[in-house]
Write an enzyme that holds these catalytic residues in place. Structure first.
Site, mmCIF file in Angstrom:
data_model
loop_
_atom_site.group_PDB
_atom_site.id
_atom_site.type_symbol
_atom_site.label_atom_id
_atom_site.label_comp_id
_atom_site.label_asym_id
_atom_site.label_seq_id
_atom_site.Cartn_x
_atom_site.Cartn_y
_atom_site.Cartn_z
ATOM 1 C CE LYS A 198 -1.799 -0.965 3.834
ATOM 2 N NZ LYS A 198 -1.436 -2.512 4.109
ATOM 3 N NE ARG A 224 -4.568 -1.496 9.556
ATOM 4 C CZ ARG A 224 -3.439 -0.923 8.833
ATOM 5 N NH1 ARG A 224 -3.416 0.459 8.584
ATOM 6 N NH2 ARG A 224 -2.457 -1.386 8.565
ATOM 7 N NE ARG A 243 6.836 -2.604 6.660
ATOM 8 C CZ ARG A 243 5.547 -2.350 6.579
ATOM 9 N NH1 ARG A 243 5.099 -1.850 5.730
ATOM 10 N NH2 ARG A 243 4.744 -3.113 7.704
ATOM 11 N NE ARG A 262 5.999 -0.503 10.588
ATOM 12 C CZ ARG A 262 4.821 -0.289 9.858
ATOM 13 N NH1 ARG A 262 4.933 0.231 8.697
ATOM 14 N NH2 ARG A 262 3.618 -1.030 10.279
ATOM 15 N NE ARG A 316 1.249 -4.959 11.436
ATOM 16 C CZ ARG A 316 2.130 -4.622 10.841
ATOM 17 N NH1 ARG A 316 3.243 -5.202 10.942
ATOM 18 N NH2 ARG A 316 1.988 -3.533 9.872
HETATM 19 P P1 ADP Z 1 1.172 -1.592 7.250
HETATM 20 O O1 ADP Z 1 1.725 -0.463 6.233
HETATM 21 O O2 ADP Z 1 2.034 -2.694 7.711
HETATM 22 O O3 ADP Z 1 -0.283 -2.123 6.856
HETATM 23 P P2 ADP Z 1 0.467 0.919 8.868
HETATM 24 O O4 ADP Z 1 1.902 1.631 8.829
HETATM 25 O O5 ADP Z 1 -0.610 1.121 7.994
HETATM 26 O O6 ADP Z 1 0.910 -0.707 8.481
HETATM 27 O O7 ADP Z 1 -0.200 0.916 10.299
HETATM 28 C C1 ADP Z 1 0.636 0.041 11.414
HETATM 29 C C2 ADP Z 1 -0.154 -0.001 12.631
HETATM 30 O O8 ADP Z 1 -0.827 1.501 13.014
HETATM 31 C C3 ADP Z 1 -1.127 -0.859 12.438
HETATM 32 O O9 ADP Z 1 -0.668 -2.227 12.532
HETATM 33 C C4 ADP Z 1 -2.176 -0.522 13.736
HETATM 34 O O10 ADP Z 1 -1.710 -0.829 14.981
HETATM 35 C C5 ADP Z 1 -2.101 1.081 13.470
HETATM 36 N N1 ADP Z 1 -3.063 1.456 12.466
HETATM 37 C C6 ADP Z 1 -2.849 2.205 11.404
HETATM 38 N N2 ADP Z 1 -4.075 2.519 10.644
HETATM 39 C C7 ADP Z 1 -4.948 2.227 11.748
HETATM 40 C C8 ADP Z 1 -6.328 2.306 11.713
HETATM 41 N N3 ADP Z 1 -7.051 2.883 10.361
HETATM 42 N N4 ADP Z 1 -7.113 1.775 12.784
HETATM 43 C C9 ADP Z 1 -6.512 1.140 13.763
HETATM 44 N N5 ADP Z 1 -5.245 1.049 13.816
HETATM 45 C C10 ADP Z 1 -4.299 1.507 12.760
HETATM 46 P P1 ADP Z 2 2.152 -1.836 3.273
HETATM 47 O O1 ADP Z 2 2.182 -0.202 3.242
HETATM 48 O O2 ADP Z 2 1.094 -2.423 2.536
HETATM 49 O O3 ADP Z 2 2.539 -2.534 4.521
HETATM 50 P P2 ADP Z 2 4.741 -1.642 1.785
HETATM 51 O O4 ADP Z 2 4.451 -0.665 0.861
HETATM 52 O O5 ADP Z 2 5.468 -0.949 3.284
HETATM 53 O O6 ADP Z 2 3.348 -2.356 2.515
HETATM 54 O O7 ADP Z 2 5.545 -2.681 1.530
HETATM 55 C C1 ADP Z 2 6.077 -3.782 2.321
HETATM 56 C C2 ADP Z 2 7.494 -4.415 2.161
HETATM 57 O O8 ADP Z 2 7.334 -5.246 0.857
HETATM 58 C C3 ADP Z 2 8.356 -3.263 1.854
HETATM 59 O O9 ADP Z 2 9.621 -3.697 2.260
HETATM 60 C C4 ADP Z 2 8.298 -3.000 0.155
HETATM 61 O O10 ADP Z 2 9.718 -2.456 -0.115
HETATM 62 C C5 ADP Z 2 8.230 -4.592 -0.127
HETATM 63 N N1 ADP Z 2 7.088 -4.394 -1.466
HETATM 64 C C6 ADP Z 2 6.198 -3.727 -1.727
HETATM 65 N N2 ADP Z 2 5.793 -4.101 -2.971
HETATM 66 C C7 ADP Z 2 6.394 -4.980 -3.471
HETATM 67 C C8 ADP Z 2 6.528 -5.614 -4.445
HETATM 68 N N3 ADP Z 2 5.499 -5.344 -5.507
HETATM 69 N N4 ADP Z 2 7.555 -6.460 -4.984
HETATM 70 C C9 ADP Z 2 8.535 -6.854 -3.823
HETATM 71 N N5 ADP Z 2 8.596 -6.103 -2.841
HETATM 72 C C10 ADP Z 2 7.394 -5.230 -2.415
#
Ligand code: ADP
Ligand code: ADP
Ligand code: ZN
Length: 216
Positions: free
Chosen positions: A13, A88, A127, A160, A171
């Site tokens: 994302k 979420r 990551r 992280r 998660r």
């Molecule tokens: P990821 O990119 O791995 O999906 P985020 O950076 O978006 O994770 O979010 C990290 C953490 O922050 C989540 O696992 C959750 O604990 C909290 N968080 C983020 N967005 C929300 C939301 N909309 N509602 C509740 N918790 C959230």
């Molecule tokens: P989210 O916000 O959904 O949690 P991230 O964009 O942070 O996801 O991506 C999670 C991890 O996977 C990061 O380390 C990123 O560099 C890697 N990643 C994301 N998209 C791809 C892809 N298409 N192919 C390989 N690695 C990816």
């Protein structure tokens, strides 16, 4: 344009959002980033949120809705924005509907990035994030030029706490239980587009662009 990017943790994302906000000039609203930044600044809200986040639990709907509302209304967000990681829960989706209604607006598209569990785990454990600018890397799929150092700003890269295996499992469980039901919520409205996230960064982005072209 008002976009929402959805998908399980690690779907990509944030990586895709970064390109979309640049190409369409959107404001990036990432609740995860907002919580982490608030904690970095030493604010109570951020510190409290990190207690939930580090164990892989969701922050309460009440706190989360409040910060989004503040961003959208008080801080005068752009009329064009991309929501990343919000809503979420179904409760948050309802709250967002109320906010959009208040603006007299609606979502242009909900982009749902689809990936298997194996791919998620592989992405999450590799990551790495810049402590200073938040840019995201991957040890194998997107390594920085110099190990442990951000290409963009020279900041230190870290893992992280919530990307450790135990927390990732939690998660994913929470995603299935609380977040997946939102997909059906948006499906009924004809704004949902499913994107195959198990491709290269570029191919995923190409598919998103194509879906947006077809929609508008
Ligand atoms: P990821 O990119 O791995 O999906 P985020 O950076 O978006 O994770 O979010 C990290 C953490 O922050 C989540 O696992 C959750 O604990 C909290 N968080 C983020 N967005 C929300 C939301 N909309 N509602 C509740 N918790 C959230
Ligand atoms: P989210 O916000 O959904 O949690 P991230 O964009 O942070 O996801 O991506 C999670 C991890 O996977 C990061 O380390 C990123 O560099 C890697 N990643 C994301 N998209 C791809 C892809 N298409 N192919 C390989 N690695 C990816
Ligand atoms: Zn950086």
């Amino acid at each position: 344009m008002k976009l929402l990017v959805m998908g399980p943790p690690g779907a990509g994302k944030g990586s895709q959002a970064r390109k979309l906000i640049r190409d369409f000039n959107l404001e990036h609203i990432s609740t995860g980033d907002m919580f982490r930044q608030s904690a970095e600044r030493g604010e109570e809200l951020g510190k409290k949120a990190m207690e939930y986040i580090n164990d892989g639990n969701l922050v309460s709907d009440e706190i989360t809705n409040r910060i989004v509302k503040k961003k959208l209304f008080e801080e005068g967000a752009n009329t064009c924005f991309l929501l990343d990681g919000y809503p979420r829960t179904v409760t948050q989706a309802h709250a967002l509907d109320d906010m959009l209604q208040e603006m007299g607006s609606k979502l242009t598209a909900v982009i749902n990035i689809v990936v298997d569990k194996e791919v998620i785990l592989e992405r999450m454990v590799g990551r790495r994030v810049c402590r200073d600018c938040g840019y995201t890397y991957h040890t194998h799929f997107k390594p920085p030029k110099e190990e442990g150092v951000c290409d963009k700003c020279g900041g230190e890269l870290y893992q992280r706490p919530d990307d450790k295996l135990e927390s990732v499992r939690n998660r994913l469980r929470i995603y299935e239980e609380k977040t997946r039901p939102i997909i059906d919520y948006y499906k009924g409205r004809g704004v949902l587009v499913n994107i195959n996230g198990m491709q290269s960064f570029e191919a995923v982005y190409r598919d998103i662009r194509k879906a947006l072209r077809d929609l508008t």
